[in-house]
Design a protein around this motif. Structure first.
Motif, mmCIF file in Angstrom:
data_model
loop_
_atom_site.group_PDB
_atom_site.id
_atom_site.type_symbol
_atom_site.label_atom_id
_atom_site.label_comp_id
_atom_site.label_asym_id
_atom_site.label_seq_id
_atom_site.Cartn_x
_atom_site.Cartn_y
_atom_site.Cartn_z
ATOM 1 N N LEU A 175 0.825 -1.208 0.000
ATOM 2 C CA LEU A 175 0.000 0.000 0.000
ATOM 3 C C LEU A 175 0.862 1.261 0.000
ATOM 4 C CD1 LEU A 175 -2.815 -1.071 2.510
ATOM 5 C CD2 LEU A 175 -3.029 -0.791 0.039
ATOM 6 N N PHE A 176 1.990 1.226 0.721
ATOM 7 C CA PHE A 176 2.881 2.395 0.755
ATOM 8 C C PHE A 176 3.515 2.642 -0.615
ATOM 9 C CE2 PHE A 176 3.668 1.416 5.513
ATOM 10 C CZ PHE A 176 2.518 2.118 5.850
ATOM 11 N N GLU A 177 3.805 1.565 -1.336
ATOM 12 C CA GLU A 177 4.342 1.728 -2.693
ATOM 13 C C GLU A 177 3.296 2.352 -3.604
ATOM 14 O OE1 GLU A 177 5.874 -1.924 -4.202
ATOM 15 O OE2 GLU A 177 7.308 -2.186 -2.569
ATOM 16 N N ARG A 178 2.045 1.951 -3.389
ATOM 17 C CA ARG A 178 0.947 2.485 -4.207
ATOM 18 C C ARG A 178 0.644 3.931 -3.822
ATOM 19 N NH1 ARG A 178 -3.115 -0.113 -7.129
ATOM 20 N NH2 ARG A 178 -2.347 -2.136 -6.425
ATOM 21 N N TYR A 179 0.762 4.234 -2.515
ATOM 22 C CA TYR A 179 0.458 5.584 -2.010
ATOM 23 C C TYR A 179 1.649 6.113 -1.207
ATOM 24 C CZ TYR A 179 -4.243 4.239 -3.332
ATOM 25 O OH TYR A 179 -5.332 3.822 -4.046
ATOM 26 N N PRO A 180 2.674 6.624 -1.900
ATOM 27 C CA PRO A 180 3.865 7.120 -1.191
ATOM 28 C C PRO A 180 3.570 8.327 -0.306
ATOM 29 C CG PRO A 180 3.921 7.697 -3.534
ATOM 30 C CD PRO A 180 2.791 6.733 -3.352
ATOM 31 N N GLN A 181 2.399 8.973 -0.501
ATOM 32 C CA GLN A 181 2.050 10.128 0.339
ATOM 33 C C GLN A 181 1.590 9.687 1.735
ATOM 34 O OE1 GLN A 181 0.532 9.250 -2.512
ATOM 35 N NE2 GLN A 181 0.471 10.938 -3.971
ATOM 36 N N ALA A 182 1.239 8.420 1.894
ATOM 37 C CA ALA A 182 0.739 7.934 3.181
ATOM 38 C C ALA A 182 1.877 7.849 4.201
ATOM 39 C CB ALA A 182 0.082 6.569 3.012
ATOM 40 N N ASP A 183 1.534 7.981 5.482
ATOM 41 C CA ASP A 183 2.504 7.901 6.574
ATOM 42 C C ASP A 183 2.963 6.446 6.716
ATOM 43 O OD1 ASP A 183 3.951 7.932 8.885
ATOM 44 O OD2 ASP A 183 2.386 8.788 10.145
ATOM 45 N N SER A 184 4.236 6.188 6.424
ATOM 46 C CA SER A 184 4.744 4.811 6.432
ATOM 47 C C SER A 184 5.006 4.273 7.826
ATOM 48 C CB SER A 184 6.027 4.726 5.595
ATOM 49 O OG SER A 184 7.016 5.588 6.121
ATOM 50 N N SER A 185 4.818 5.096 8.859
ATOM 51 C CA SER A 185 5.076 4.623 10.224
ATOM 52 C C SER A 185 3.900 3.829 10.796
ATOM 53 C CB SER A 185 5.374 5.815 11.144
ATOM 54 O OG SER A 185 4.219 6.625 11.318
ATOM 55 N N VAL A 186 2.794 3.766 10.056
ATOM 56 C CA VAL A 186 1.617 3.093 10.623
ATOM 57 C C VAL A 186 1.605 1.596 10.335
ATOM 58 C CG1 VAL A 186 0.268 5.193 10.321
ATOM 59 C CG2 VAL A 186 0.103 3.387 8.605
ATOM 60 N N GLY A 187 2.576 1.079 9.615
ATOM 61 C CA GLY A 187 2.520 -0.311 9.180
ATOM 62 C C GLY A 187 2.940 -1.328 10.213
ATOM 63 N N GLN A 188 2.534 -1.152 11.450
ATOM 64 C CA GLN A 188 2.880 -2.082 12.515
ATOM 65 C C GLN A 188 1.612 -2.597 13.172
ATOM 66 O OE1 GLN A 188 5.298 0.243 15.131
ATOM 67 N NE2 GLN A 188 6.958 0.506 13.644
ATOM 68 N N THR A 189 1.652 -3.837 13.616
ATOM 69 C CA THR A 189 0.474 -4.440 14.250
ATOM 70 C C THR A 189 0.127 -3.761 15.571
ATOM 71 O OG1 THR A 189 1.947 -6.086 15.229
ATOM 72 C CG2 THR A 189 0.815 -6.692 13.181
ATOM 73 N N SER A 190 1.118 -3.127 16.215
ATOM 74 C CA SER A 190 0.887 -2.517 17.531
ATOM 75 C C SER A 190 0.490 -1.046 17.438
ATOM 76 C CB SER A 190 2.158 -2.628 18.383
ATOM 77 O OG SER A 190 3.246 -1.994 17.730
ATOM 78 N N ARG A 191 0.263 -0.547 16.248
ATOM 79 C CA ARG A 191 -0.025 0.873 16.054
ATOM 80 C C ARG A 191 -1.338 1.282 16.730
ATOM 81 N NH1 ARG A 191 2.189 5.761 13.856
ATOM 82 N NH2 ARG A 191 0.427 7.120 13.474
ATOM 83 N N LEU A 192 -1.300 2.409 17.436
ATOM 84 C CA LEU A 192 -2.525 3.011 17.982
ATOM 85 C C LEU A 192 -3.137 3.917 16.918
ATOM 86 C CD1 LEU A 192 -1.373 4.152 21.552
ATOM 87 C CD2 LEU A 192 -2.911 2.251 21.036
ATOM 88 N N PHE A 193 -4.400 3.697 16.602
ATOM 89 C CA PHE A 193 -5.096 4.565 15.662
ATOM 90 C C PHE A 193 -6.096 5.425 16.432
ATOM 91 C CE2 PHE A 193 -3.576 1.289 12.777
ATOM 92 C CZ PHE A 193 -3.155 2.047 11.693
ATOM 93 N N TYR A 194 -5.788 6.735 16.524
ATOM 94 C CA TYR A 194 -6.690 7.647 17.205
ATOM 95 C C TYR A 194 -7.962 7.830 16.365
ATOM 96 C CZ TYR A 194 -2.443 8.900 19.746
ATOM 97 O OH TYR A 194 -1.296 8.858 20.491
ATOM 98 N N GLY A 195 -9.040 8.109 17.062
ATOM 99 C CA GLY A 195 -10.310 8.309 16.383
ATOM 100 C C GLY A 195 -10.563 9.749 16.013
ATOM 101 N N SER A 196 -11.832 10.140 16.058
ATOM 102 C CA SER A 196 -12.233 11.485 15.672
ATOM 103 C C SER A 196 -13.632 11.712 16.230
ATOM 104 C CB SER A 196 -12.222 11.619 14.147
ATOM 105 O OG SER A 196 -12.798 12.839 13.734
#
Length: 615
Positions: free
Chosen positions: A139-160
């Protein structure tokens, strides 16, 4: 599906202290939840999520996982020169096909650029962290604009707290396409260090030893050509056996497949004034000139690529001095300006509108010059292409190194036709002999609904490029996305003549076979389209009378309920009529700002959804 969902609700991005508190407690709250309910908890209640289920209560990327079925991309657009905006998202076919929903992050509220996340549901549960990593890398190769630091299983995803916007709950991201990339079979020489100028020319080409072959051939085949047509004619007139240094004898061992008994030969065709290579084997029959032979032998995607290789190794050049050569030279310059960004300085609107499709457009344009038609009477030369969409999708995909779906290729071609980068010739403008050999048999086939299209690239100059820019300006002014381009939309925006020119086979074949009925009020629109427009106008006006506005997402949902269909089904149909409704009734369509939120007294919490209102 199962995710970790924090019980802590946030109204703004968590501070460092709050993040530590969430990290310390989130693994104690594993929930089994539907995707719809998860979206609400995340984007309305402001909760934080971890998308993987771990084998032990340790929040670390090194902790093995039990399973994970969601992944997210985070677009914070910190690089102002390389942004991926919400407008880009809405025009991105991959996201429309595979993502489920997106939402603006807490940081978006105080930002001048779009900050949002896109959620994907995988088509099956992944049980290996390495697989999740591979999916993210794809996905990062397809979308280089995306934040590449999120590609971990332990990542916290904040809501909204701004809510989400639905793409399609039924969309699923196919794991196999992301994890298992297609591979090409490549023959490897046992002793590559032994390759030198004594190696046969066809083997030097096979193993990309172009420098060696260039020195070996020296100036023996060096020519300056006036155009690519002259170059092709020259190379096809060379004795293939001698030039490629093919195996001795006739027949000889075929170079295209493994065999024991020789089945290949080279002969001169007086009918075509060219040398042809022919393999007689039943297993791998082939006949073709040197260009077609090397397309297959080298595993490349087009004759034009082979021609570039032959020009390189023979130290030859093309000066594009002929009339048709100048046409191709102008196209080459346009493609170069498109790739380097030079076009952006002179035609910023045009560049911005097509930038997501530049690789596909450049490759497609290249294929538009593969075939040269010679008028038998006048001798006039024209670049005419009649590739099928399936064939183009395959070749363009090979050219740019990624899979191109039929729908994506159709979208690219429609874009190029609508902005008049290429012309789609009506049948009456197709040369008679080409029409008889290609179109007429298809018309006589009762099982075939539509016939092949014949395309002709425009002459690229200041006038035609300015025309493209003018068309794009009108499309942008009316919020027309690339993926919504169609006969109906173009008819409503530009009129009947352009719609018939750009989409000549949109409705006519279907009407003739009785598959659809056009409206008696307007023969360019279907009954269903007219009825959808009436319903949409009614819903809009009712909401304007009572509230003074309507959220576009609410309108699409109401249309889906009214027509008893899915949002994903009704949305593209609504987009086709949207511009016409906005223009007819003097409405305004904007993404909501805080000023609009206050001015229109919008009910509920502030969100940045698209809103329709009367100025």
């Amino acid at each position: 599906m199962r995710v970790y969902l924090s019980e802590i609700e946030n109204t703004s991005k968590p501070t460092t202290y709050e993040t530590k508190k969430i990290s310390a407690t989130i693994l104690s709250n594993m929930v089994t939840i539907s995707l719809q309910d998860f979206a609400k908890e995340l984007t309305i209640s402001g909760k934080t999520a971890v998308l993987a289920e771990f084998t032990q209560p340790k929040l670390s990327k090194y902790t093995p996982i039990i399973g994970q079925q969601l992944v997210m991309l985070d677009f914070d657009n910190q690089d102002l020169e390389n942004q991926f905006t919400l407008d880009d998202l809405e025009q991105d076919q991959f996201l429309m096909d595979y993502a489920c929903f997106f939402y603006r992050t807490f940081s978006d509220a105080e930002s001048n650029v779009d900050k949002f996340r896109v959620a994907f549901k995988l088509d099956s549960i992944v049980t290996e962290s390495e697989t999740i990593h591979a999916i993210y890398q794809n996905l990062f190769e397809r979308y280089p604009q995306a934040d590449s630091s999120v590609g971990q299983t332990s990542r916290l995803f904040y809501g909204s707290t701004q809510g989400y916007e639905l793409i399609d709950w039924d969309n699923e991201l196919p794991i196999n396409q992301l994890v298992t990339a297609p591979t090409k079979e490549i023959n490897v020489l046992p002793n590559p260090d032994r390759i030198d100028d004594s190696t046969a020319n066809y083997l030097l080409l096979k193993y990309r030893k172009y420098d060696t072959l260039q020195k070996k051939l020296d100036t023996n085949y060096q020519v300056t050509f006036k155009d690519e047509i002259a170059a092709e004619k020259y190379f096809c007139g060379l004795d293939i056996h001698e030039f490629l240094e093919l195996p001795e004898g006739s027949p000889f061992i075929d170079i295209l497949h493994t065999e024991i008994n020789p089945s290949a030969s080279v002969f001169y065709s007086h009918d075509y004034d060219t040398y042809l290579y022919k393999c007689f084997s039943k297993k791998s029959p082939f006949v073709g000139n040197i260009l077609l032979l090397l397309v297959k032998y080298l595993g490349v995607y087009s004759k034009s690529q082979v021609l570039k290789i032959l020009l390189t190794v023979t130290n030859s050049t093309i000066d594009y001095s002929s009339e048709i050569g100048k046409i191709k030279a102008n196209s080459n310059q346009f493609r170069k300006d498109l790739t380097t960004g030079k076009l952006q300085a002179s035609y910023p609107e045009l560049h911005h509108y097509i930038k997501r499709y530049i690789p596909e457009i450049n490759a497609t344009l290249d294929f538009m010059y593969d075939y040269v038609y010679t008028d038998s009477k006048s001798g006039e030369l024209r670049y005419l292409s009649y590739y099928s969409i399936h064939r183009l999708a395959k070749n363009v995909g090979l050219a740019i190194g990624k899979h191109i779906s039929f729908q994506k290729m159709w979208t690219v071609l429609s874009l190029m036709v609508v902005i008049e980068m290429i012309d789609k010739l009506p049948n009456e403008s197709v040369p008679k002999d080409l029409y008889i050999s290609i179109i007429e048999p298809q018309e006589n086939n009762k099982d075939k609904i539509r016939t092949s299209n014949v395309y002709e690239p425009v002459l690229f100059n200041d006038t035609t490029i300015q025309n493209m820019s003018d068309i794009v300006k009108k499309l942008k002014e009316n919020n027309v996305t690339v993926t919504s381009l169609s006969y109906e939309l173009i008819y409503r925006l530009f009129g009947e003549n352009k719609a018939l020119k750009d989409f000549p086979q949109a409705y006519k074949p279907l009407v003739e076979k009785g598959y659809i009925r056009m409206s008696s009020k307007d023969c360019n629109l279907t009954n269903k389209s007219i009825q959808l427009e009436k319903t949409a106008v009614k819903l809009i006006m009712q909401s304007l009378d009572t509230k003074g506005y309507i959220l576009e997402s609410d309108l699409i949902s109401a249309l889906a309920r009214n027509k008893n269909t899915k949002i994903a089904t009704i949305k593209p149909k609504y987009i086709k009529i949207r511009t016409d409704i906005i223009n007819k009734y003097g409405l305004s369509r904007q993404r909501m700002t805080r000023d609009l939120y206050t001015t229109l007294s919008v009910a509920g919490k502030y969100c940045s959804k698209v809103i329709i209102f009367k100025e």
